[in-house]
Scaffold this motif. Structure first.
Motif, short mmCIF file in Angstrom:
data_model
loop_
_atom_site.label_atom_id
_atom_site.label_comp_id
_atom_site.label_asym_id
_atom_site.label_seq_id
_atom_site.Cartn_x
_atom_site.Cartn_y
_atom_site.Cartn_z
N ALA A 61 0.83 -1.21 0.00
CA ALA A 61 0.00 0.00 0.00
C ALA A 61 0.86 1.26 0.00
CB ALA A 61 -0.93 -0.01 1.21
N LEU A 62 1.92 1.26 0.80
CA LEU A 62 2.82 2.42 0.83
C LEU A 62 3.52 2.62 -0.51
CD1 LEU A 62 4.39 2.05 4.39
CD2 LEU A 62 2.79 3.81 3.61
N ALA A 63 3.92 1.53 -1.15
CA ALA A 63 4.57 1.63 -2.46
C ALA A 63 3.61 2.22 -3.48
CB ALA A 63 5.05 0.25 -2.91
N GLU A 64 2.34 1.83 -3.42
CA GLU A 64 1.36 2.37 -4.36
C GLU A 64 1.14 3.86 -4.13
OE1 GLU A 64 -2.08 -0.09 -3.88
OE2 GLU A 64 -1.18 -1.77 -4.96
N VAL A 65 1.09 4.30 -2.87
CA VAL A 65 0.93 5.71 -2.56
C VAL A 65 2.17 6.48 -3.05
CG1 VAL A 65 0.83 7.40 -0.68
CG2 VAL A 65 -0.64 5.36 -0.63
N TYR A 66 3.34 5.94 -2.81
CA TYR A 66 4.59 6.57 -3.26
C TYR A 66 4.59 6.74 -4.78
CZ TYR A 66 9.59 7.30 -3.98
OH TYR A 66 10.80 7.80 -4.37
N GLU A 67 4.18 5.69 -5.48
CA GLU A 67 4.14 5.76 -6.95
C GLU A 67 3.15 6.83 -7.42
OE1 GLU A 67 3.27 1.87 -8.46
OE2 GLU A 67 5.23 1.07 -7.90
N MET A 68 2.02 6.95 -6.71
CA MET A 68 1.04 7.97 -7.08
C MET A 68 1.62 9.37 -6.88
SD MET A 68 -2.53 6.25 -5.68
CE MET A 68 -3.07 7.76 -5.00
N ILE A 69 2.35 9.57 -5.79
CA ILE A 69 2.93 10.89 -5.50
C ILE A 69 4.02 11.23 -6.50
CG2 ILE A 69 4.32 12.19 -3.83
CD1 ILE A 69 2.79 10.64 -1.62
N ILE A 70 4.94 10.28 -6.71
CA ILE A 70 6.08 10.52 -7.62
C ILE A 70 5.65 10.53 -9.07
CG2 ILE A 70 8.30 9.57 -8.40
CD1 ILE A 70 8.33 10.80 -5.60
N GLY A 71 4.78 9.62 -9.43
CA GLY A 71 4.36 9.50 -10.83
C GLY A 71 3.27 10.47 -11.22
N GLY A 72 2.66 11.12 -10.25
CA GLY A 72 1.61 12.08 -10.54
C GLY A 72 0.33 11.44 -11.06
N LYS A 73 0.10 10.17 -10.72
CA LYS A 73 -1.08 9.47 -11.23
C LYS A 73 -2.31 9.84 -10.44
CE LYS A 73 1.47 5.51 -12.94
NZ LYS A 73 1.68 4.11 -12.86
#
Length: 73
Positions: A61-73
């Motif tokens: 879950a944390l990895a998905e949130v990180y990807e959303m923040i960094i990737g701008g998704k």
């Protein structure tokens, strides 16, 4: 488990398989009740497995949130 025999009926809880033997065309098995220590070890192992799965889920879950923040998704 309930075992009926010539000496009457016995009811057991938390049995474990100790041995299986083939005698001629028949199979015989030996059961024993689990000790308090064995039951405690099983509970600890189950708790550890559950904790490991929970940590993995949290990490995902944390990895998905990180990807959303960094990737701008």
């Amino acid at each position: 488990m309930t075992i009926e025999g010539p000496d009457g009926t016995q009811t057991y809880q938390d049995m474990k398989l100790v041995q299986i033997s083939k005698v001629g065309k028949s199979y015989w098995f030996i059961l024993a009740e689990k000790t308090a220590e064995e039951k405690q070890k099983e509970l600890a192992a189950a708790a550890l497995a559950t904790s490991a799965n929970s940590i993995t889920d949290l990490q995902l879950a944390l990895a998905e949130v990180y990807e959303m923040i960094i990737g701008g998704k």
